[in-house]
Design an enzyme around this catalytic site. Structure first.
Site, PDB file in Angstrom:
ATOM      1  N   SER A  36      -0.178   3.740   4.384  1.00  0.00           N
ATOM      2  CA  SER A  36       0.293   5.305   4.707  1.00  0.00           C
ATOM      3  C   SER A  36      -0.618   5.994   5.294  1.00  0.00           C
ATOM      4  CB  SER A  36       1.133   5.709   3.684  1.00  0.00           C
ATOM      5  OG  SER A  36       2.081   4.831   3.364  1.00  0.00           O
TER       6      SER A  36
HETATM    7  N1  SAH Z   1       1.389   3.177  -0.461  1.00  0.00           N
HETATM    8  C1  SAH Z   1       1.172   1.949   0.051  1.00  0.00           C
HETATM    9  C2  SAH Z   1       2.134   1.614   1.135  1.00  0.00           C
HETATM   10  C3  SAH Z   1       2.287   0.512   1.637  1.00  0.00           C
HETATM   11  S1  SAH Z   1       3.647   0.434   2.797  1.00  0.00           S
HETATM   12  C4  SAH Z   1      -0.506   2.192   0.942  1.00  0.00           C
HETATM   13  O1  SAH Z   1      -0.404   3.319   1.352  1.00  0.00           O
HETATM   14  O2  SAH Z   1      -1.056   1.280   1.144  1.00  0.00           O
HETATM   15  C5  SAH Z   1       4.961  -0.122   1.764  1.00  0.00           C
HETATM   16  C6  SAH Z   1       4.676  -1.083   0.611  1.00  0.00           C
HETATM   17  O3  SAH Z   1       5.933  -1.307  -0.021  1.00  0.00           O
HETATM   18  C7  SAH Z   1       4.451  -2.513   1.309  1.00  0.00           C
HETATM   19  O4  SAH Z   1       3.304  -3.156   0.743  1.00  0.00           O
HETATM   20  C8  SAH Z   1       5.841  -3.583   0.933  1.00  0.00           C
HETATM   21  O5  SAH Z   1       5.260  -4.798   0.704  1.00  0.00           O
HETATM   22  C9  SAH Z   1       6.085  -2.669  -0.211  1.00  0.00           C
HETATM   23  N2  SAH Z   1       7.416  -3.062  -0.666  1.00  0.00           N
HETATM   24  C10 SAH Z   1       8.614  -3.064   0.213  1.00  0.00           C
HETATM   25  N3  SAH Z   1       9.658  -3.342  -0.368  1.00  0.00           N
HETATM   26  C11 SAH Z   1       9.400  -3.431  -1.811  1.00  0.00           C
HETATM   27  C12 SAH Z   1      10.167  -3.612  -2.870  1.00  0.00           C
HETATM   28  N4  SAH Z   1      11.519  -3.926  -3.003  1.00  0.00           N
HETATM   29  N5  SAH Z   1       9.686  -3.599  -4.235  1.00  0.00           N
HETATM   30  C13 SAH Z   1       8.049  -3.439  -4.258  1.00  0.00           C
HETATM   31  N6  SAH Z   1       7.357  -3.185  -3.158  1.00  0.00           N
HETATM   32  C14 SAH Z   1       8.025  -3.180  -1.803  1.00  0.00           C
END
Ligand code: SAH
Length: 214
Positions: free
Chosen positions: A64
């Protein structure tokens, strides 16, 4: 895994940038100034790591934007030792910010590749969540509930009922809600049955998907 003088300089500049965009919480700004974001990304993006932008990570996901991470962290009003559930571990960058804020983090990721990678990586930097879970965040983590705070870092089409149910009375849930674009929503559980809802503007996230993915 190097963190140089040059990286630190760029990081201080990033802190100024997000401060100008409206981040006020000093503890959040301090966390951002400490965490080597370039190490959470593919080395080919290293030169861009301190721009206020989202970047691709493994499994078609993104790390993010720093402003977004800071804003969500600020909205959570974290106090030391609180129990925090994070949905969407991804690169682990937001997880590291939460740990810097002194809380106990329980984090869930549905992409197995990212789960494995981040579970190995975060402790190398000294960041140790209470639990790392490979699972579907829509369901939360009932066996560890209730939580003081819950943060969702992917765009949710609706607010999952299970997450609302796992929040303490007085607790906060910060979640981006919407399909193509999301509104940052904060729910406060004011009593067993009542929630207060506030909106904090438009953001863009990868989608919160159901079930696990191998
Ligand atoms: N906070 C992280 C954001 C990653 S993007 C960072 O800054 O690196 C969002 C993440 O949510 C992704 O890795 C995706 O795989 C995960 N995600 C999507 N749906 C999800 C779910 N139902 N349960 C757990 N993780 C999920």
């Amino acid at each position: 895994m190097k963190d140089t003088f040059k990286h630190r300089g760029k990081r201080n500049h990033l802190v100024e940038v997000i401060q100008q965009k409206g981040i006020e919480d000093k503890r959040v700004l301090e966390a951002i100034s400490k965490i080597p974001r370039h190490l959470f990304m593919d080395s080919s993006f290293e030169d861009h790591a301190y721009q206020d932008k989202a970047f691709p990570i493994a499994a078609n996901q993104t790390i993010s934007q720093p402003y977004t991470v800071a804003r969500q962290s600020e909205l959570l009003e974290i106090q030391a030792d609180e129990k925090v559930l994070e949905i969407g571990t991804g690169s682990g960058y937001q997880t590291a910010v939460l740990i810097e804020l002194g809380c106990k983090v329980y984090t869930i990721e549905r992409q197995h590749e990212l789960f494995k990678k981040t579970k190995l990586f975060l402790p190398k930097l000294g960041y140790r969540p209470k639990r790392f879970i490979y699972g579907d965040g829509y369901k939360g983590l009932p066996e560890e509930a209730p939580f003081d705070k819950i943060i969702v870092t992917a765009g949710a089409p609706f607010i999952p009922k299970d997450l609302m149910a796992q929040l303490k009375v007085g607790g906060l849930l910060v979640i981006p809600v919407g399909e193509k674009q999301q509104t940052m929503v904060r729910l406060e559980r004011v009593s067993d049955k009542e929630f207060k809802k506030e909106n904090f503007g438009a953001f863009r996230f990868v989608p919160l998907l159901e079930n696990k993915n191998h």
